[in-house]
Write an enzyme that holds these catalytic residues in place. Structure first.
Site, PDB file in Angstrom:
ATOM      1  N   ASP A 105      -3.975   3.886   7.833  1.00 31.68           N
ATOM      2  CA  ASP A 105      -3.221   4.538   6.767  1.00 31.68           C
ATOM      3  C   ASP A 105      -3.182   3.541   5.616  1.00 31.68           C
ATOM      4  OD1 ASP A 105      -1.770   6.212   5.201  1.00 31.68           O
ATOM      5  OD2 ASP A 105      -0.298   6.719   6.732  1.00 31.68           O
TER       6      ASP A 105
HETATM    7  C1  BGC Z   1      -0.250   8.721   3.769  1.00 32.79           C
HETATM    8  C2  BGC Z   1      -1.543   9.322   4.296  1.00 32.79           C
HETATM    9  C3  BGC Z   1      -2.476   9.577   3.152  1.00 32.79           C
HETATM   10  C4  BGC Z   1      -2.736   8.266   2.436  1.00 32.79           C
HETATM   11  C5  BGC Z   1      -3.677   8.379   1.269  1.00 32.79           C
HETATM   12  C6  BGC Z   1      -0.493   7.527   2.854  1.00 32.79           C
HETATM   13  O1  BGC Z   1       0.652   7.215   2.154  1.00 32.79           O
HETATM   14  O2  BGC Z   1       0.563   8.353   4.836  1.00 32.79           O
HETATM   15  O3  BGC Z   1      -1.261  10.502   5.001  1.00 32.79           O
HETATM   16  O4  BGC Z   1      -3.649  10.187   3.606  1.00 32.79           O
HETATM   17  O5  BGC Z   1      -1.509   7.781   1.923  1.00 32.79           O
HETATM   18  O6  BGC Z   1      -3.083   9.047   0.213  1.00 32.79           O
END
Ligand code: BGC
Length: 733
Positions: A265
């Protein structure tokens, strides 16, 4: 002379092939298997090139191998629409003018369809949009289990039941990946709250992990053959999920044989040693915290960039670890952007609009409908008051990483005007909530008292009131990086509904949210619809259901509790939720959602699986193929279901299992089958389910194994977890 010419040509040809000019390199030869091509590409790459594959080069991309013509990896949020392009190293939009997508309903709505065919349509449609935009990876779907109704990201997931989420995630992945785009199932695992998400250490029993929190991921890998998985922010048993040996190396890659890519993540990586050794493949978003903080560090300083290369060169890290990561990334690239069979996709097509509407139509849940308050035929009422901010507010923007730039959004107000005619609708805002901000809350500057007074006045002169409220995608509502502060409806909506009911009894309540809410006014209102976040076609779909053009057939993928303390995660102390900032303990263990309410005999507002129709269904007596089976057999359960009403309708027939006596405590009921059938008035169909030992097994954490324990089992067939229509029993020998 001729002979001489031939031999000159032969020499020339050999020279050319030795230089690789005449023959295509193996990694580009699409007649070869992907594994052969991956091996060949890897053999041509330098250490530096391999390391470059393993970390971000921009906010949403990582490098391919430019020298070899292997394309970069481009990803995009999110699971219910393909986000707009972002600036190279910023969260902000790049302001392109050709990237406004179709917004599909959020995943709670998809789960509420209880229809795997709809999930396939969803995956195929959103995958086509991602393909058109040339993405390698679509960052979704999310299948974290709904543990508490306060979790700000529940709307991105598929509800509280592992069986339902498993059945729904598989076709979604297949649909996306049929476009040559990798689905990226997230967040692996146990990201069940947003409070302290980056550091909270989840303490959960192995049994709850395997029975409740992992099955949807396992199905995604083993049945959906998903090509990528995103780690979660939180820790599990002391180690961050994005580089957690047990979770990634043992369970995912070894036990489940996952051959795809583990992506972190954004900002979920914290150590080079752990990232190298514990199963992470691509590091993204380091030095950011979700979407809130923004450091400017060179990508070369990422944990899996220069420090990794240095460690490889010094012999600290095994080269096999690098080769494994690089092979997985190459495999994903060959499966996607370098696949010769990759279709071209399409973007914002009429087919996508009709898919979005169909998904919404099937996912809206009719919670209550006294005296056939709904449907409301055209022409029945002269003056319909539509009240509530959600009738007119965009529910596509906000929420964090799922915020979308949509090509269009039909609001509920617009949909109702289109259906009943502009002249018959009068709108009043009723309450106001302030802008959709991320990581900050800003109350509306409008005066709530005046808004309420004006709305009550409008309601008092109307034949009928449709109140459209719920939550929205503000911070502390349904939004990433924060949880809700309470289970109640925000922004004074409860009082507003009560005040409206004092002047007009004819009030239908339409709630748009990704979470359960309290309904203190429930006894006084004749009808309630749960409409989730419905995307571009929200207004049309709601009008379809309200007018009766479409008979509602959605069922709740979550339970609606009567109060917060009734929820398993909230029945203990703060350590159980939200934890002390360091640790959270899942004390309710396997009893999540209806498993908790049922077993503890706690009444709910609306049970899991509940959803009404404009027609009626009659369930016959269930029959089973055998009274006793062994673990090698399967059991077939059949039940006739008849449409006894006047309109065509769809019913979700649900099968729950109970182990009557077990060595380990078990829930009173567990969903192990469902089937959505369509019936004409008077029509009867026989639904059949096949059960195997997997459906009656529990996970024994002492033996680290799934056990199908001999004994008596009860099968319950129902229209919801609380509305059981028939039972049968069998013995497992
Ligand atoms: C989120 C993810 C997301 C990623 C990219 C993170 O803050 O938890 O689900 O895909 O950002 O935007």
């Amino acid at each position: 002379m001729i002979k001489r010419k031939i031999s000159v040509l032969l020499v020339l040809f050999t020279l050319l092939s030795l230089n690789g000019w005449a023959q295509e390199p193996v990694y580009l030869d699409t007649s070869k298997t992907i594994e052969t091509r991956v091996k060949d590409a890897l053999s041509r790459m330098t250490l530096e090139e391999k390391v470059e594959l393993c970390h971000a080069q921009s906010k949403f991309s990582s490098k391919g191998v430019p020298r070899l013509g292997i394309p970069d990896v481009w990803s995009s949020d999110g699971s219910h629409g393909v986000s707009d392009e972002k600036l190279w190293d910023e969260w902000s939009s790049a302001q392109w003018t050709n990237d406004s997508c179709t917004a599909f309903p959020a995943l709670t709505c998809l789960a509420a369809t209880f229809n795997p065919d709809i999930s396939l349509l969803y995956g195929k449609s959103i995958g086509e949009e991602a393909r058109y935009r040339n993405k390698t990876m679509l960052l979704g779907p999310g299948v974290n289990i709904y543990r508490t109704p306060l979790n700000g990201r529940n709307f991105e997931y598929m509800g509280e039941d592992p069986f339902l989420a498993s059945r729904m995630v598989v076709p979604y992945i297949q649909g996306v990946q049929s476009n040559g785009v990798a689905a990226c199932v997230k967040h692996f695992a146990l990201n069940n709250q947003e409070i302290s998400r980056g550091e909270i250490n989840v303490n959960v029993s192995a049994r709850a992990l395997y029975e409740i929190y992992l099955p949807a991921f396992k199905a995604a890998v083993q049945e959906g053959n998903v090509w990528s998985i995103m780690g979660a922010y939180n820790k599990i048993w002391g180690v961050h999920s994005c580089h957690n040996d047990l979770l990634l190396n043992k369970i995912l890659k070894n036990d489940w044989k996952f051959d795809g890519v583990v992506v972190s993540d954004w900002g979920g990586v914290h150590s080079t040693d752990e990232a190298v050794n514990n199963g992470l493949d691509i590091e993204m978003g380091t030095y950011t915290n979700g979407l809130t903080t923004q450091g400017h560090f060179p990508f070369s300083s990422y944990y899996l960039a220069d420090p990794f290369l240095k460690g490889i060169k010094s012999g600290k890290y095994e080269i096999s670890k690098l080769d494994d990561k690089a092979s997985r990334i190459l495999r994903m690239i060959f499966r996607t952007t370098m696949s010769p069979n990759r279709p071209f996709g399409r973007f914002v097509s009429p087919e996508h609009s009709s898919a979005a509407r169909k998904i919404a139509d099937e996912g809206i849940v009719l919670l209550k409908n006294n005296k056939q308050f709904l449907p409301i035929p055209e022409g029945k009422y002269t003056k319909i008051a539509v009240i509530g901010e959600n009738a007119a507010r965009s529910l596509i923007v906000g929420g964090g990483s799922t915020s979308l730039k949509a090509a269009y959004e039909i609001s509920p107000l617009q949909g109702l005007k289109n259906k009943y005619g502009e002249n018959h609708i009068v709108y009043s805002m009723g309450y106001a909530s302030g802008p959709s901000l991320y990581g900050a809350e800003e109350p509306s500057k409008l005066n709530l008292d005046s808004l309420r007074t004006a709305a009550v006045e409008v309601a008092s002169h109307a034949d009928l009131v449709l109140f459209v409220g719920g939550l929205n995608k503000n911070y502390f509502q349904d939004c990433e990086s924060g949880d809700r502060k309470s289970l109640s409806l925000p922004f004074g909506q409860d009082k507003l509904i009560e005040d409206i009911l004092k002047v007009n009894k004819n009030v239908g309540v339409i709630l748009l949210s990704g979470n359960a809410v309290l309904m203190p006014w429930l006894d006084k209102t004749p009808a309630v619809l749960q409409g989730w976040y419905l995307g571009s076609e929200a207004g049309n779909a709601l009008a379809d259901i309200i007018s009766g053009d479409v008979n509602p057939s959605g069922k709740l993928p979550i339970s609606f509790p009567k109060k917060l303390e009734d929820v398993g995660a909230h029945a203990f102390d703060k350590l159980c939720y939200p934890g002390d900032g360091v640790n959270v303990y899942y004390k309710e263990d396997i009893l999540v959602g209806y498993r908790w309410y049922d077993t503890k005999n706690i009444p709910v507002l609306f049970p899991f699986g509940h959803g009404l129709s404009y027609t009626t269904f009659q369930y016959g007596k269930p029959t089973i193929s055998s009274k006793s089976i062994t673990t090698a057999d399967s059991l077939v359960v059949t039940i006739p279901v008849k449409n006894t009403g006047k309109v065509v309708g769809k019913e979700v027939v649900q099968l729950y299992v109970n182990d009557e006596k077990s060595s380990l405590p078990r829930p009173l009921k567990e969903l192990k089958g469902f089937d959505k059938i369509s019936l004409q008035p008077g029509e009867e169909k026989t639904v059949s389910f096949t059960l195997t030992k997997e459906d009656v097994s529990y996970y024994d954490d002492k033996k680290n194994a799934w056990i199908a324990e001999p004994g008596n089992f009860k099968i319950m067939i129902g229209a919801s977890a609380a509305d059981i229509k028939g039972t049968a029993s069998f013995i497992l020998k």
